[in-house]
Scaffold this motif. Structure first.
Motif, PDB file in Angstrom:
ATOM      1  N   VAL A  33      65.792  62.024  82.331  1.00  0.00           N
ATOM      2  CA  VAL A  33      64.932  62.216  81.164  1.00  0.00           C
ATOM      3  C   VAL A  33      65.122  61.007  80.261  1.00  0.00           C
ATOM      4  O   VAL A  33      66.223  60.765  79.767  1.00  0.00           O
ATOM      5  CB  VAL A  33      65.288  63.515  80.408  1.00  0.00           C
ATOM      6  N   ILE A  34      64.053  60.238  80.059  1.00  0.00           N
ATOM      7  CA  ILE A  34      64.156  59.000  79.295  1.00  0.00           C
ATOM      8  C   ILE A  34      63.060  58.943  78.234  1.00  0.00           C
ATOM      9  O   ILE A  34      62.080  59.684  78.295  1.00  0.00           O
ATOM     10  CB  ILE A  34      64.068  57.750  80.204  1.00  0.00           C
ATOM     11  N   SER A  35      63.256  58.068  77.278  1.00  0.00           N
ATOM     12  CA  SER A  35      62.219  57.775  76.297  1.00  0.00           C
ATOM     13  C   SER A  35      62.110  56.264  76.167  1.00  0.00           C
ATOM     14  O   SER A  35      63.111  55.565  76.004  1.00  0.00           O
ATOM     15  CB  SER A  35      62.523  58.423  74.942  1.00  0.00           C
ATOM     16  N   VAL A  36      60.870  55.786  76.252  1.00  0.00           N
ATOM     17  CA  VAL A  36      60.570  54.361  76.110  1.00  0.00           C
ATOM     18  C   VAL A  36      59.515  54.247  75.025  1.00  0.00           C
ATOM     19  O   VAL A  36      58.369  54.668  75.224  1.00  0.00           O
ATOM     20  CB  VAL A  36      60.042  53.756  77.424  1.00  0.00           C
ATOM     21  N   GLY A  37      59.894  53.717  73.874  1.00  0.00           N
ATOM     22  CA  GLY A  37      58.961  53.684  72.761  1.00  0.00           C
ATOM     23  C   GLY A  37      58.609  55.099  72.330  1.00  0.00           C
ATOM     24  O   GLY A  37      59.477  55.897  72.012  1.00  0.00           O
ATOM     25  N   GLU A  38      57.310  55.423  72.362  1.00  0.00           N
ATOM     26  CA  GLU A  38      56.846  56.756  71.974  1.00  0.00           C
ATOM     27  C   GLU A  38      56.732  57.694  73.173  1.00  0.00           C
ATOM     28  O   GLU A  38      56.354  58.850  73.009  1.00  0.00           O
ATOM     29  CB  GLU A  38      55.483  56.648  71.277  1.00  0.00           C
ATOM     30  N   THR A  39      57.041  57.207  74.363  1.00  0.00           N
ATOM     31  CA  THR A  39      56.897  58.011  75.580  1.00  0.00           C
ATOM     32  C   THR A  39      58.208  58.701  75.922  1.00  0.00           C
ATOM     33  O   THR A  39      59.249  58.059  76.028  1.00  0.00           O
ATOM     34  CB  THR A  39      56.457  57.124  76.767  1.00  0.00           C
ATOM     35  N   PHE A  40      58.155  60.032  76.083  1.00  0.00           N
ATOM     36  CA  PHE A  40      59.343  60.819  76.409  1.00  0.00           C
ATOM     37  C   PHE A  40      58.993  61.717  77.595  1.00  0.00           C
ATOM     38  O   PHE A  40      57.981  62.429  77.565  1.00  0.00           O
ATOM     39  CB  PHE A  40      59.766  61.672  75.211  1.00  0.00           C
ATOM     40  N   GLY A  41      59.805  61.654  78.645  1.00  0.00           N
ATOM     41  CA  GLY A  41      59.525  62.503  79.787  1.00  0.00           C
ATOM     42  C   GLY A  41      60.537  62.316  80.897  1.00  0.00           C
ATOM     43  O   GLY A  41      61.556  61.637  80.739  1.00  0.00           O
ATOM     44  N   SER A  42      60.220  62.913  82.044  1.00  0.00           N
ATOM     45  CA  SER A  42      61.109  62.877  83.202  1.00  0.00           C
ATOM     46  C   SER A  42      60.606  61.835  84.195  1.00  0.00           C
ATOM     47  O   SER A  42      59.396  61.733  84.460  1.00  0.00           O
ATOM     48  CB  SER A  42      61.154  64.255  83.867  1.00  0.00           C
TER      49      SER A  42
END
Length: 200
Positions: A33-42
């Motif tokens: 489960v990661i977040s890159v900028g405003e994107t959060f997901g699996s």
């Protein structure tokens, strides 16, 4: 044309090399489960060109591998799947603080996704303009199931407990003083009485 091809191949090889490094390094892997900028997901899969990330809304984002190598990436499940969630809450100044804190812990413990260890804790964080500010801190082990649902569950339980124990959640209140109303007589004559006793 040659410059366009060269720059295009540069990006392609950059993403390819970054993908190989990600696969070898295992800093980001499918299921994380990661977040890159405003994107959060699996992370769904790591491809030759991009990493597939599936959000809680079911949207699938393709993030170029090079971005994961050059920008800040938060991996919520890198070394452990335990994630701490902080929930801010305020209570009125005339509330029983100790009872309110007890109810906060009770609401957190009743939530099914909250871990028993580490135990939920409540911290007083400050004295606000109209509230005594607190923070409920809990731990979960399944961040891929979302964080908002845990906050919502605890706050719903806390709302019921607060209402049952006459606890008040404050809201801003303002006193407005009107110095002069349009069309009214000047303040110097506002309280002058006529001979009949009527104010004008």
């Amino acid at each position: 044309f040659g410059l366009a091809v060269r720059f295009g191949l540069q990006k392609t090889f950059g993403n390819l090399l970054a993908g190989i490094i990600l696969l070898m390094d295992r800093s980001v892997k499918p299921g994380d489960v990661i977040s890159v900028g405003e994107t959060f997901g699996s992370v769904n899969k790591i491809g030759v060109r991009a990493v597939s990330i599936v959000t809680r809304e079911g949207k699938e984002y393709l993030i170029p591998n090079e971005i994961l190598m050059t920008e800040e990436v938060v991996n919520w499940s890198y070394s452990t799947r335990d994630v701490r969630i902080s929930i801010p809450i305020g209570i009125a100044y005339d509330c029983d603080v100790k009872l309110a804190q007890k109810l906060m812990v009770e609401a957190a413990n009743a939530s099914t996704r909250v871990l028993d260890s580490p135990k939920p804790v409540v911290w007083m964080t400050g004295f606000g303009e109209s509230s005594i500010d607190h923070e409920i801190r809990v731990w979960i082990r399944d961040p891929e199931a979302g964080l908002g649902s845990v906050r919502s569950d605890i706050l719903n339980r806390l709302w019921d407990l607060f209402r049952a124990n006459q606890m008040q959640i404050p809201f801003p209140q303002r006193d407005i003083r009107i110095r002069e109303w349009p069309g009214s007589p000047p303040a110097a004559f506002a309280d002058v009485e006529t001979e009949s006793g009527d104010e004008r």
